[in-house]
Design an enzyme around this catalytic site. Structure first.
Site, PDB file in Angstrom:
ATOM      1  N   VAL A 321       0.891  -1.165  -0.002  1.00  0.00           N
ATOM      2  CA  VAL A 321       0.016   0.052   0.060  1.00  0.00           C
ATOM      3  C   VAL A 321       0.597   1.320   0.033  1.00  0.00           C
ATOM      4  CG1 VAL A 321      -1.848   1.300   1.088  1.00  0.00           C
ATOM      5  CG2 VAL A 321      -1.680  -1.121   1.284  1.00  0.00           C
ATOM      6  N   GLU A 322       0.569   2.263  -0.907  1.00  0.00           N
ATOM      7  CA  GLU A 322       1.560   3.253  -1.290  1.00  0.00           C
ATOM      8  C   GLU A 322       1.816   4.035   0.516  1.00  0.00           C
ATOM      9  OE1 GLU A 322      -2.533   4.403  -2.831  1.00  0.00           O
ATOM     10  OE2 GLU A 322      -1.221   2.919  -2.612  1.00  0.00           O
TER      11      GLU A 322
END
Length: 519
Positions: A321-322
């Protein structure tokens, strides 16, 4: 306690008229100094000060309703706002749509990296990210309304290539969040779901001559924090205030799984019910391969992690996830941005270094519009202001891409009770259009880079080819002319090897995915 400790009202009083105010955190409350936002809104309502701020956040901050930067949608408080996704902040977005304030929308990873560039004293951020998209100054340059006229993004020729240059921005005040502070202002993040940009932002403010303010849930004595747990040294922190009611996210008060203090048994997660979104997430999962390092975007893509866990294959993938979650199972829904059972919790700028350099094997991202050229619009549709988040960074260099979404929008209802999809009511808005409103992903440029692209819906799957979109799969029971082409603005090429979508997608039972040849 040292002189660094103050109340939240005193912290807000440090923000001068016209200041550039950066607020840390992400999305639905992850790492957000919410007490500061509450007090800033209350102070301005009471005193009409501070005024004419430039507000900056790397990720949209809000619950898509009242909380977050929507609370700062007060006439006179903000002159300009800069971020990657104003969709979380509908009231502020409405002010932008009305032309009441200036607004820029830049890729999340660009703003994240810019924190580090500002800290290092560099003139700005030079990158390939955004070329050929709406951020390119030959399109909108990221300006979100007619009131916003200053060109901030530049095209630069270097080493025989085009690049985009995003100039450094002022940082007068940075407000971040941590779990615990000691009397010297050293900060630890033991209960936080993400690390985000906190360290880079604190350095950027300090090195710009600005003020660093930290919200924490707990205080402790000088020298009691283990040095190997301190993420931000007290020398970088000017002031600390305590919010004893601090929550991990707007939805979740505290989960030891989100902070990585405990691992959640995979068997405890209840299967998600079968609906159109799950069908699409399942079909996207079939594009994944054992050992892939992947990113799951917002919306339907967030559900892929839950489907992988349900199928017992989550540990065969490295999902990211960024915001910095590397491995494990990303959270979805209101907690999206967090994760459980992860391998590591990285700082967000480092995660985007990995993405921008092409480190991902595959990414699954949402779409709002797709056109005949394979261009995708994820950020500009309907009448509400939105933004791309990390979409542009993630899609720029990833070798294999899945864009996922329902075939139409606006009231679509699909019955899955018979083991095959049956459209009961078609959506009012077409999503496959002649030309997208704005470009978030450039199809022709992707072809030139050799990217392998799929567009996945509940009834059909398309591939990007030199001739544009090509229909490669259609669900059994769906008529290609009546249920697919009749609801598109253009007629795509049909593959000579057109095949049915996997029948297991539409059944409530587990699919039995193993990432073997039988899938």
């Amino acid at each position: 306690m040292s002189a660094k400790l103050l109340g939240v009202a005193e912290a807000v009083a440090l923000v001068a008229d016209g200041a550039a105010l950066w607020i840390g955190g992400s999305g639905a409350g992850h790492g957000v100094p919410q007490a500061f936002i509450d007090e800033l809104a209350a102070t301005f309502t009471r005193t009409a000060a501070p005024r004419d701020l430039t507000t900056v956040r790397v990720v949209g901050i809000g619950d898509f309703a009242q909380r977050g930067l929507s609370q700062l949608a007060l006439p006179g408080l903000t002159r300009r706002t800069i971020g990657s996704n104003i969709g979380n902040e509908p009231h502020l977005g409405a002010m932008v749509a009305e032309g009441a304030i200036e607004a820029y929308s830049f890729p999340q990873g660009v703003l994240s990296a810019l924190c580090r560039d500002i800290a290092a004293g560099r003139p700005g951020h030079l990158t390939h990210v955004g070329l050929g998209t709406y951020v390119d100054p030959r399109q909108t340059g990221g300006r979100q309304n007619a009131r916003t006229t200053e060109e901030l993004v530049q095209i630069v020729e270097l080493a025989g290539r085009e690049w985009l240059f995003y100039p450094a921005l002022p940082v007068d005040v940075a407000v971040i969040r941590a779990s615990t502070a000691d009397e010297d202002g050293n900060l630890t993040f033991e209960h936080e779901p993400i690390l985000g940009d906190s360290l880079a932002l604190a350095m950027a403010a300090h090195n710009s001559g600005g003020i660093v303010i930290a919200q924490v849930g707990h205080l402790t004595t000088r020298g009691s924090l283990p040095p190997n747990q301190v993420r931000i040294p007290g020398a970088l922190v000017d002031h600390v205030y305590v919010d004893a009611e601090q929550r991990q996210t707007y939805r979740t008060g505290y989960s030891p799984y989100f902070s990585g203090e405990l691992r959640r048994p995979y068997g405890t997660a209840a299967p998600t019910p079968l609906d159109v979104r799950k069908v699409i997430a399942r079909r996207a999962l079939l594009e994944f391969r054992r050992g892939d390092i992947c990113n799951l975007g917002f919306g339907i893509s967030q559900q892929i992690g839950a489907v992988a866990a349900e199928e017992g294959v989550a540990e065969r993938l490295t999902l990211t996830v960024e915001q910095g979650i590397f491995g494990g199972v990303p959270a979805h829904g209101p907690d999206g941005g967090a994760g459980v059972n992860y391998q590591a919790r990285l700082e967000q700028p480092s995660m985007f270094d990995f993405y921008d350099g092409g480190g991902l094997d595959l990414a699954s991202l949402s779409f709002a519009q797709v056109d005949r050229h394979g261009n995708v619009n994820v950020h500009a549709f309907d009448d509400r202001m939105r933004g791309p988040g990390g979409f542009i960074n993630i899609s720029a260099r990833t070798g294999r891409l899945c864009f996922v979404g329902t075939f139409t929008a606006g009231g679509l209802r699909v019955d899955l009770s018979g083991g095959l999809p049956r459209v009961e009511r078609e959506g009012a808005r077409r999503k496959f259009v002649d030309e997208v409103r704005e470009i978030s992903f450039n199809g022709p440029l992707a072809l030139g880079k050799g990217q392998d692209v799929r567009y996945i819906t509940e009834r059909a799957v398309f591939a990007l080819t030199a001739d544009g979109l090509e229909l490669i799969e259609v669900a059994d029971g769906m008529d290609v002319e009546k249920d697919v082409f009749a609801h598109m603005d253009f007629r795509p090429k049909v593959s000579e090897r057109l095949r049915p979508m996997d029948a297991r997608l539409f059944r409530a039972a587990r699919m039995g995915i193993t990432f073997g040849e039988e899938d």
